[in-house]
Structure formats: C-alpha cells, structure tokens
Design an enzyme around this catalytic site. Sequence first.
Site, PDB file in Angstrom:
ATOM      1  N   THR A 249       0.852  -1.194   0.000  1.00 36.99           N
ATOM      2  CA  THR A 249       0.000   0.000   0.000  1.00 36.99           C
ATOM      3  C   THR A 249       0.887   1.244   0.000  1.00 36.99           C
ATOM      4  O   THR A 249       2.068   1.174  -0.342  1.00 36.99           O
ATOM      5  CB  THR A 249      -0.995  -0.031   1.184  1.00 36.99           C
ATOM      6  OG1 THR A 249      -1.947   1.029   1.002  1.00 36.99           O
ATOM      7  CG2 THR A 249      -0.319   0.166   2.528  1.00 36.99           C
ATOM      8  N   ASN A 250       0.334   2.390   0.360  1.00 37.28           N
ATOM      9  CA  ASN A 250       1.094   3.646   0.362  1.00 37.28           C
ATOM     10  C   ASN A 250       0.673   4.474   1.579  1.00 37.28           C
ATOM     11  O   ASN A 250      -0.133   4.018   2.391  1.00 37.28           O
ATOM     12  CB  ASN A 250       0.852   4.409  -0.944  1.00 37.28           C
ATOM     13  CG  ASN A 250      -0.626   4.655  -1.162  1.00 37.28           C
ATOM     14  OD1 ASN A 250      -1.274   5.353  -0.395  1.00 37.28           O
ATOM     15  ND2 ASN A 250      -1.194   4.056  -2.201  1.00 37.28           N
ATOM     16  N   ASP A 251       1.203   5.697   1.672  1.00 42.16           N
ATOM     17  CA  ASP A 251       1.028   6.504   2.893  1.00 42.16           C
ATOM     18  C   ASP A 251      -0.276   7.300   2.952  1.00 42.16           C
ATOM     19  O   ASP A 251      -0.447   8.125   3.855  1.00 42.16           O
ATOM     20  CB  ASP A 251       2.181   7.506   3.006  1.00 42.16           C
ATOM     21  CG  ASP A 251       3.409   6.875   3.618  1.00 42.16           C
ATOM     22  OD1 ASP A 251       3.244   5.951   4.425  1.00 42.16           O
ATOM     23  OD2 ASP A 251       4.525   7.313   3.283  1.00 42.16           O
ATOM     24  N   SER A 252      -1.181   7.092   2.009  1.00 44.74           N
ATOM     25  CA  SER A 252      -2.389   7.934   2.005  1.00 44.74           C
ATOM     26  C   SER A 252      -3.242   7.691   3.264  1.00 44.74           C
ATOM     27  O   SER A 252      -3.562   6.550   3.602  1.00 44.74           O
ATOM     28  CB  SER A 252      -3.232   7.633   0.763  1.00 44.74           C
ATOM     29  OG  SER A 252      -4.469   8.284   0.859  1.00 44.74           O
TER      30      SER A 252
END
Length: 406
Positions: A211-214
């Site tokens: 995933t990512n930091d959103s």
Amino acid sequence: MLQDKHVTLTVSGSVASYKAAALARALQRAGAQVRVVLTEAASRFITPATFAALTKQPVLTDAGWWQADGNIEHIELADWTELALAAPASANLMAQFANGLANDAASTTWLATAAQKVVVPAMNSHMWAAPATQRNRQQLIADGVTVLEPATGALAEGYSGQGRFLEPDEIVAQLQALPAPAAAHGDLRGKRVLVTAGGTRERLDPVRFLTNDSSGKMGYAVAAAAQQAGADVTLITAPTKLTAPVGVTTVPIESTQDLADAVNARFPRTDVLIMAAAVADFQPVTAADQKIKKTPDNDQLTLTLRKTPDILQGVADQKRPGQIVVGFAAETQNLLANGQKKLTKKHLDLLAANDVSRADIGFNGDNNQVTFLFPDGHQQQTPVAAKPVIAGLLIEQVAGLLNTKK
Ligand code: PMT
C-alpha cells in the site's frame, strides 16, 4: 476576503485565550471589523476590557447577556456577523456547537447566525484525539463549518502533541484563502458527486499487502466540501482511520480492482468524479491463499507485479457531455510538467497536482498545497492550507466548470 468583513470572534477558555487579542489585531490589520464574544471560561484567562479597547466595541459576555434593557444582544450580533470565528475553540465549545446547544452568549450567537463559520481548536492533545472531540469535529464539518487543524508542538502541559492554537498570522492567512461559502454559489445542489479516498491495498497473502502513505484526509475533506456545497455525495474509500462525513454514502473497498469496479458501476449516474485516492500502480500477479512462510531455503522472496487498471483512463472512454472528471497527481519531481501530462493522457477536466516529496503537505499531513491545471493550459496555485480549505477551493473550481458546461 477579510476587507470590511464583519467578523465575530468567539473566544473560549484556553491557555491560548491571550493569543485571541493578537488575533483580533491581525484581523483588523487585514481590514476586518471585529466584535468579540467571551465565554465564561475565557473571562478567567483574559478580560473583556482588553477586547473592548482593541475593537472599540462592546464585548458580549454571559454577565452582560439578557439584560432587561430590551436588547437581544446575541441576535443583533448574529445578524451583524458575516464570518463567525471561534478561536481558540475549546473541546467544550466544539461540543456545544456540534450539538446545537444554546445555553450561553457564545453558543446562542453561534446558533443564531447564518454566516460562514470557522473553528480554530486549541486543547490538550489527548482531548483533541478523544473520540468525542473527533465526532464533534466531523459533525461540525458535516454542518458546513470549516475546522482548521490545530498545530503539533509543545503544549502548556510540558509535552508535545497536536492541539496547539495556530499562530494569529497563520489563522488570518488560512481565512484569506477560504473559498466563499458554498451557499453563496448554490454550487452543487442537485449534482451527484463521486469521490475516492485513501490508499488501495494489494494483497500478497491473507495477512500482508502492498500500500502507500495515504491517510484519506484529502479525499474525505473533498467529500465533506462537496456535501457542504449541496451535492449528493458518494465516497469510495480504501481503509482509513477516518469517520466519513454524516450524510455521505460510503462504499468501502480494499484493492485497486475493487475501486475500479465501484467507480465503473457508479460513473454513468455521476455528474462529477474526483479521484483523490492514492491508487496502487502495480499488484502481485498472484496472492497466496495462505500466509507466506519463511523456510530454510528462501533467503529471498521475489514478487512479480503487474500493472493495475488505470481507472481514470477507463472512465475517459465512457464520459458523456457535461460530466466532470477530476484527478490528483502525486509527484515527487517535475510537478507541473508531469501533472500536465496526466491531465492530457487521462482526458481530465481538472487536475490538482501536489508535491508529495514535501513533509509539510501531501500524504498523511493535515495541510496541502495544490496547483490546479486545466486543459487550456491555465494554472492556479493554492496557498499551503488545511486540507478542508484546499477541498473547498477544489469544489469551487468544479462548480465553475459545471457552470461553463451548462
Ligand atoms: O490521503 P492523504 O494522506 O490526505 O493524501 C492525499 C494524496 C496525496 C493521496 C492526494 O492529494 C493525491 O495526490 N491523490 C492521488 C494519488 C495518486 O494516485 O496520484 P497518481 O499521480 O499516481 O495518479 C494520478 C491520478 O490517477 C489520481 O487521481 C489517481 O487516483 C488516478 N489513478 C492512478 C492509478 C490508477 N491505476 N488509476 C487511477 O485512476
């Protein structure tokens, strides 16, 4: 925004109450006419005389409220108000406002005014993080109130956390950037707006994902701003820690494929699509059914990834006249050039380019700064401001685009 504006400054009880005097002066320097309401608790930190001297206006307090002199002061003040600013706003004041209480001079004035409303919280970090305060914050946002994010830093208690009152000049800068209240435009009433938020997750196995930091904050703020502008809003959201604005239809998803399916199913009956989600560009070719185990032989693990569907690219082909499609671009270099390429390639009506290499804006933080890019080459940069403020500016642009497509 503030020139000649009638600003009612509501000051509640906080160690930061003294800073409200500097705020009153900063508002005046920006051209505003300022009148002040002090809560009972605020009067223990700073006196009405200070504000009366600064503003040359009587100060409304509980002591002077409902005198038998025939004046209904809170209604007179509420009617005079063009911008209601609660700063510093304690947890108690936010709870009063969120629940529509009308039990003192401050809350009756607030409830009685139809003016644009802004709350600038100041409190202990644990009080700010408490579920009840966050519920009240969400309720205020759903009611159309702009809630500025308190700063993170040293607190009066001697430790650090989020809850610090913003500096007066910072508050004035954020007020100057505020879009006009949605009601003034009658903007998005009758429009169906689809917003995406959060970072998609691509499963490696039942307990692991890419995933990512959103955090989802930008997308949730956009959903709230669209709702405040009168739209019927659906928020498709990857997992976040946030509470969706009251009244917004929420569709939870996890992967990019889920997001694509949810967007594609709703796009035909959508007037405006705003893609604030941080979408994974790649996904594992296969996800293991069981947890991937370490074995004596596998010192390394190779993942094979394939491209995910490009959702915006896909909807471009289905777009009917009058529909508006807005993308964000998360860039770490060549912000405007790369943003412009995405705008063109994905056939967008508007793209908000944000520089995600900066720690103070973009992913996860409370603030953002975007440059709006339009197909005709026109560009407009926002100031650095709280995500709800940026969201309001975005919705203002969307309303303008809808008007030109009528
Ligand atoms: O959630 P926060 O912590 O508040 O952070 C906000 C944010 C930085 C995530 C947000 O402001 C933002 O920039 N969102 C877009 C992130 C992104 O995926 O950017 P991108 O440049 O990779 O993609 C461009 C656009 O195409 C985006 O609108 C994206 O939603 C869309 N996209 C991307 C990949 C894909 N497979 N399909 C898409 O539709």
